[in-house]
Design a protein around this motif. Structure first.
Motif, PDB file in Angstrom:
ATOM      1  N   THR A  14       8.203  -9.538  -4.730  1.00  0.00           N
ATOM      2  CA  THR A  14       7.991 -10.343  -3.528  1.00  0.00           C
ATOM      3  C   THR A  14       9.316 -10.717  -2.878  1.00  0.00           C
ATOM      4  O   THR A  14       9.486 -10.593  -1.665  1.00  0.00           O
ATOM      5  CB  THR A  14       7.182 -11.613  -3.872  1.00  0.00           C
ATOM      6  N   PHE A  39      -3.270  -9.308  -7.804  1.00  0.00           N
ATOM      7  CA  PHE A  39      -3.218  -9.053  -6.364  1.00  0.00           C
ATOM      8  C   PHE A  39      -4.603  -8.985  -5.721  1.00  0.00           C
ATOM      9  O   PHE A  39      -4.713  -8.863  -4.507  1.00  0.00           O
ATOM     10  CB  PHE A  39      -2.463  -7.749  -6.087  1.00  0.00           C
ATOM     11  N   SER A  63      -1.968  -1.701  -0.755  1.00  0.00           N
ATOM     12  CA  SER A  63      -1.095  -2.650  -0.054  1.00  0.00           C
ATOM     13  C   SER A  63      -1.453  -4.059  -0.544  1.00  0.00           C
ATOM     14  O   SER A  63      -2.539  -4.301  -1.044  1.00  0.00           O
ATOM     15  CB  SER A  63      -1.257  -2.527   1.455  1.00  0.00           C
ATOM     16  N   THR A  64      -0.498  -4.970  -0.389  1.00  0.00           N
ATOM     17  CA  THR A  64      -0.720  -6.353  -0.810  1.00  0.00           C
ATOM     18  C   THR A  64      -0.588  -7.261   0.417  1.00  0.00           C
ATOM     19  O   THR A  64      -0.279  -6.801   1.504  1.00  0.00           O
ATOM     20  CB  THR A  64       0.319  -6.785  -1.875  1.00  0.00           C
ATOM     21  N   ASP A  65      -0.802  -8.540   0.207  1.00  0.00           N
ATOM     22  CA  ASP A  65      -0.659  -9.522   1.286  1.00  0.00           C
ATOM     23  C   ASP A  65       0.800  -9.754   1.669  1.00  0.00           C
ATOM     24  O   ASP A  65       1.081 -10.374   2.679  1.00  0.00           O
ATOM     25  CB  ASP A  65      -1.289 -10.855   0.880  1.00  0.00           C
ATOM     26  N   VAL A  66       1.720  -9.267   0.838  1.00  0.00           N
ATOM     27  CA  VAL A  66       3.152  -9.430   1.116  1.00  0.00           C
ATOM     28  C   VAL A  66       3.629  -8.202   1.888  1.00  0.00           C
ATOM     29  O   VAL A  66       3.569  -7.093   1.379  1.00  0.00           O
ATOM     30  CB  VAL A  66       3.959  -9.570  -0.198  1.00  0.00           C
ATOM     31  N   PRO A  67       4.083  -8.378   3.129  1.00  0.00           N
ATOM     32  CA  PRO A  67       4.581  -7.241   3.896  1.00  0.00           C
ATOM     33  C   PRO A  67       5.723  -6.531   3.163  1.00  0.00           C
ATOM     34  O   PRO A  67       6.648  -7.184   2.669  1.00  0.00           O
ATOM     35  CB  PRO A  67       5.077  -7.856   5.205  1.00  0.00           C
ATOM     36  N   ASP A  70       3.902  -2.981  -2.077  1.00  0.00           N
ATOM     37  CA  ASP A  70       2.711  -2.232  -2.467  1.00  0.00           C
ATOM     38  C   ASP A  70       2.557  -2.267  -3.981  1.00  0.00           C
ATOM     39  O   ASP A  70       3.510  -2.565  -4.713  1.00  0.00           O
ATOM     40  CB  ASP A  70       2.806  -0.773  -2.003  1.00  0.00           C
TER      41      ASP A  70
END
Length: 195
Positions: A14, A39, A63-67, A70
């Motif tokens: 992150t 996640f 993909s995750t919520d964090v730009p 992955d």
């Protein structure tokens, strides 16, 4: 087990993603995978799917919520985890993913329980050793570092998790002393110049 390896991998990934890197975390714990749950993504396809040619990267990487961050979950549990990680196919997958991402973090199983972490450390640029304060014994930590040294792992450092700064007088004696006297190197004059 329960040292905080996955939590550390998520925090590190992150932070790197928030700093602008394109990051992939791979759940290489092929016995007790957890990252897909952390996640909130499906773990039906993942690393083992790529290794066994039952899915491609677009199906396996989530993909995750964090730009910029992955996840490649473990996928279906295999009968032979160590053998899969020791194949040319796994090395080829890592090489192809390395072209897509700035940073790849491998979340491994415990080093003292199975050979997987030793195998992974040889395929990595560096290894971060995670231990839990007041839980990991000195003998277990020594054993693990001997194993990693034995395979010539590039040990980058140690993360000491779950430290209670108020326990054992650390907070009162050391933390307070740090702020009261300042921090210095070498002689007093040098220390004052650096402070």
């Amino acid at each position: 087990p329960s040292e905080g390896k996955s939590t550390t991998a998520i925090a590190l990934g992150t932070t790197m993603a928030q700093a602008g890197s394109r990051v992939l975390i791979i759940d290489t714990d092929l016995r007790r995978p957890r990252l897909h749950k952390s996640f909130g993504v499906s773990g039906k396809t993942g690393l083992t799917s790529l290794l066994l040619d039952t899915a491609d990267k677009s199906e396996s990487i989530k993909s995750t919520d964090v730009p910029g961050l992955d996840l490649l979950p473990c996928g279906p549990l295999p009968p032979n985890p160590s053998e899969l990680l020791h194949t040319e196919k796994f090395s080829a997958i890592l090489a192809s993913l390395d072209e897509m991402y700035d940073r790849i973090i491998l979340d491994s199983p415990p080093v003292n329980l199975v050979t997987d972490a030793s195998i992974l450390s040889q395929l990595s640029d560096g290894t971060i050793f995670v231990v839990k304060a007041s839980k990991t014994t000195k003998d277990a930590a020594r054993r693990a570092t001997r194993v990693l040294s034995g395979v010539r792992a590039n040990l980058l450092g140690v993360v000491l998790n779950d430290v209670d700064l108020k326990q054992g007088g650390y907070y009162k004696d050391n933390y307070y002393q740090y702020y009261r006297t300042g921090y210095s190197y070498g002689s007093d004059a040098e220390g004052q110049a650096n402070a």
